[in-house]
Design a protein around this motif. Structure first.
Motif, PDB file in Angstrom:
ATOM      1  N   THR A 255      29.158  54.711  48.882  1.00 16.18           N
ATOM      2  CA  THR A 255      29.613  53.995  47.692  1.00 16.18           C
ATOM      3  C   THR A 255      31.048  53.533  47.866  1.00 16.18           C
ATOM      4  O   THR A 255      31.393  52.388  47.560  1.00 16.18           O
ATOM      5  CB  THR A 255      29.498  54.895  46.442  1.00 16.18           C
ATOM      6  OG1 THR A 255      28.147  55.307  46.305  1.00 16.18           O
ATOM      7  CG2 THR A 255      29.951  54.170  45.197  1.00 16.18           C
TER       8      THR A 255
ATOM      9  N   ALA B 160      31.246  50.628  50.229  1.00 20.14           N
ATOM     10  CA  ALA B 160      30.785  49.403  49.581  1.00 20.14           C
ATOM     11  C   ALA B 160      31.874  48.816  48.682  1.00 20.14           C
ATOM     12  O   ALA B 160      32.081  47.591  48.660  1.00 20.14           O
ATOM     13  CB  ALA B 160      29.513  49.675  48.776  1.00 20.14           C
ATOM     14  N   ILE B 161      32.575  49.673  47.954  1.00 24.38           N
ATOM     15  CA  ILE B 161      33.680  49.214  47.093  1.00 24.38           C
ATOM     16  C   ILE B 161      34.763  48.552  47.938  1.00 24.38           C
ATOM     17  O   ILE B 161      35.248  47.463  47.623  1.00 24.38           O
ATOM     18  CB  ILE B 161      34.270  50.389  46.290  1.00 24.38           C
ATOM     19  CG1 ILE B 161      33.269  50.874  45.239  1.00 24.38           C
ATOM     20  CG2 ILE B 161      35.604  50.003  45.639  1.00 24.38           C
ATOM     21  CD1 ILE B 161      33.650  52.202  44.598  1.00 24.38           C
TER      22      ILE B 161
ATOM     23  N   GLN C  68      34.535  47.313  51.042  1.00 22.22           N
ATOM     24  CA  GLN C  68      34.058  46.080  51.674  1.00 22.22           C
ATOM     25  C   GLN C  68      34.037  44.922  50.684  1.00 22.22           C
ATOM     26  O   GLN C  68      34.448  43.807  51.021  1.00 22.22           O
ATOM     27  CB  GLN C  68      32.672  46.287  52.278  1.00 22.22           C
ATOM     28  CG  GLN C  68      32.689  47.078  53.555  1.00 22.22           C
ATOM     29  CD  GLN C  68      31.298  47.253  54.149  1.00 22.22           C
ATOM     30  OE1 GLN C  68      30.294  46.847  53.576  1.00 22.22           O
ATOM     31  NE2 GLN C  68      31.240  47.884  55.312  1.00 22.22           N
ATOM     32  N   ALA C  69      33.572  45.179  49.473  1.00 23.37           N
ATOM     33  CA  ALA C  69      33.534  44.120  48.458  1.00 23.37           C
ATOM     34  C   ALA C  69      34.949  43.642  48.127  1.00 23.37           C
ATOM     35  O   ALA C  69      35.197  42.436  48.003  1.00 23.37           O
ATOM     36  CB  ALA C  69      32.821  44.622  47.203  1.00 23.37           C
ATOM     37  N   SER C  70      35.886  44.580  47.990  1.00 19.26           N
ATOM     38  CA  SER C  70      37.279  44.219  47.698  1.00 19.26           C
ATOM     39  C   SER C  70      37.884  43.408  48.826  1.00 19.26           C
ATOM     40  O   SER C  70      38.555  42.402  48.579  1.00 19.26           O
ATOM     41  CB  SER C  70      38.120  45.474  47.470  1.00 19.26           C
ATOM     42  OG  SER C  70      37.698  46.168  46.339  1.00 19.26           O
ATOM     43  N   ARG C  71      37.646  43.835  50.043  1.00 25.55           N
ATOM     44  CA  ARG C  71      38.241  43.154  51.199  1.00 25.55           C
ATOM     45  C   ARG C  71      37.676  41.755  51.395  1.00 25.55           C
ATOM     46  O   ARG C  71      38.338  40.889  51.968  1.00 25.55           O
ATOM     47  CB  ARG C  71      38.067  44.004  52.444  1.00 25.55           C
ATOM     48  CG  ARG C  71      38.934  45.241  52.397  1.00 25.55           C
ATOM     49  CD  ARG C  71      38.677  46.180  53.536  1.00 25.55           C
ATOM     50  NE  ARG C  71      39.553  47.346  53.413  1.00 25.55           N
ATOM     51  CZ  ARG C  71      39.246  48.543  53.880  1.00 25.55           C
ATOM     52  NH1 ARG C  71      38.113  48.749  54.517  1.00 25.55           N
ATOM     53  NH2 ARG C  71      40.087  49.543  53.718  1.00 25.55           N
ATOM     54  N   LYS C  72      36.468  41.530  50.914  1.00 23.03           N
ATOM     55  CA  LYS C  72      35.875  40.198  50.996  1.00 23.03           C
ATOM     56  C   LYS C  72      36.366  39.310  49.852  1.00 23.03           C
ATOM     57  O   LYS C  72      36.698  38.146  50.057  1.00 23.03           O
ATOM     58  CB  LYS C  72      34.357  40.308  50.957  1.00 23.03           C
ATOM     59  CG  LYS C  72      33.662  38.977  51.090  1.00 23.03           C
ATOM     60  CD  LYS C  72      32.161  39.140  51.084  1.00 23.03           C
ATOM     61  CE  LYS C  72      31.490  37.776  51.210  1.00 23.03           C
ATOM     62  NZ  LYS C  72      30.034  37.883  51.145  1.00 23.03           N
ATOM     63  N   ALA C  73      36.414  39.855  48.647  1.00 23.92           N
ATOM     64  CA  ALA C  73      36.752  39.060  47.468  1.00 23.92           C
ATOM     65  C   ALA C  73      38.248  38.820  47.300  1.00 23.92           C
ATOM     66  O   ALA C  73      38.655  37.786  46.764  1.00 23.92           O
ATOM     67  CB  ALA C  73      36.203  39.742  46.211  1.00 23.92           C
ATOM     68  N   ASN C  74      39.077  39.746  47.726  1.00 24.03           N
ATOM     69  CA  ASN C  74      40.513  39.672  47.435  1.00 24.03           C
ATOM     70  C   ASN C  74      41.280  38.556  48.137  1.00 24.03           C
ATOM     71  O   ASN C  74      42.112  37.905  47.501  1.00 24.03           O
ATOM     72  CB  ASN C  74      41.179  41.018  47.700  1.00 24.03           C
ATOM     73  CG  ASN C  74      40.805  42.053  46.664  1.00 24.03           C
ATOM     74  OD1 ASN C  74      40.168  41.759  45.662  1.00 24.03           O
ATOM     75  ND2 ASN C  74      41.191  43.290  46.920  1.00 24.03           N
TER      76      ASN C  74
ATOM     77  N   ASP D 232      34.168  48.186  33.284  1.00 23.22           N
ATOM     78  CA  ASP D 232      33.126  48.526  34.254  1.00 23.22           C
ATOM     79  C   ASP D 232      32.601  49.934  33.951  1.00 23.22           C
ATOM     80  O   ASP D 232      33.379  50.890  33.927  1.00 23.22           O
ATOM     81  CB  ASP D 232      33.718  48.473  35.662  1.00 23.22           C
ATOM     82  CG  ASP D 232      32.686  48.621  36.763  1.00 23.22           C
ATOM     83  OD1 ASP D 232      31.691  49.344  36.568  1.00 23.22           O
ATOM     84  OD2 ASP D 232      32.905  48.035  37.833  1.00 23.22           O
TER      85      ASP D 232
END
Length: 140
Positions: A19, A22-23, A25-31, A68
């Motif tokens: 988990t 995943a948090i 990875q999502a941050s590193r992609k979106a930021n 959230d």
């Protein structure tokens, strides 16, 4: 205008490595496209995160985090306008607080555990500054 926001929250459910990965990875992609940099400190009981970026972008992100359902007890510790980023090197660096030398935590709190709810925001920021200075931050 750049701002720095520091908040703390508790995970609504127990965290596991998958988990957390995943948090991150999502941050590193979106930021990067949003111009957000920062650092996530965590243990199995608490998140403490600093976010830097444009005021409107950071405000929107914090509002999403506060609403959230995966977060509980979301508390703003510090919010300030800044001239320059302190966490510019990390799209989202991270520190597992439970793996730190307890003496670093003891320097800033009564006990060698992270409890940002019991610390002033500027003390939590001082801890993060020390984590930078001691190269305790992982990730990019």
């Amino acid at each position: 205008m750049l701002v720095r926001l520091l908040y703390v929250s508790r995970p609504a459910v127990a965290l596991n490595d998958e988990t957390l990965d995943a948090i991150l990875q999502a941050s590193r992609k979106a930021n990067p496209p949003l111009g957000i940099t920062g650092l996530l400190c965590h243990s199995d009981k608490v998140f403490m995160q600093v976010l830097e970026g444009g005021r409107e972008t950071i405000n929107r992100l914090y509002a999403r985090i506060a609403n959230d359902p995966r977060h509980q007890d979301v508390t703003l510790l510090s919010y300030q306008e800044i001239d320059e980023r302190r966490f510019a090197s990390w799209t989202m660096g991270h520190v597992n607080i439970s793996r730190l030398n307890p003496s670093i935590l003891l320097k800033y709190s009564e006990r060698p555990v992270l409890d940002p709810y019991a610390l002033p925001g500027h003390v939590s920021m001082a801890l993060l500054e020390e984590l930078i200075a001691t190269a305790s931050i992982a990730g990019r």
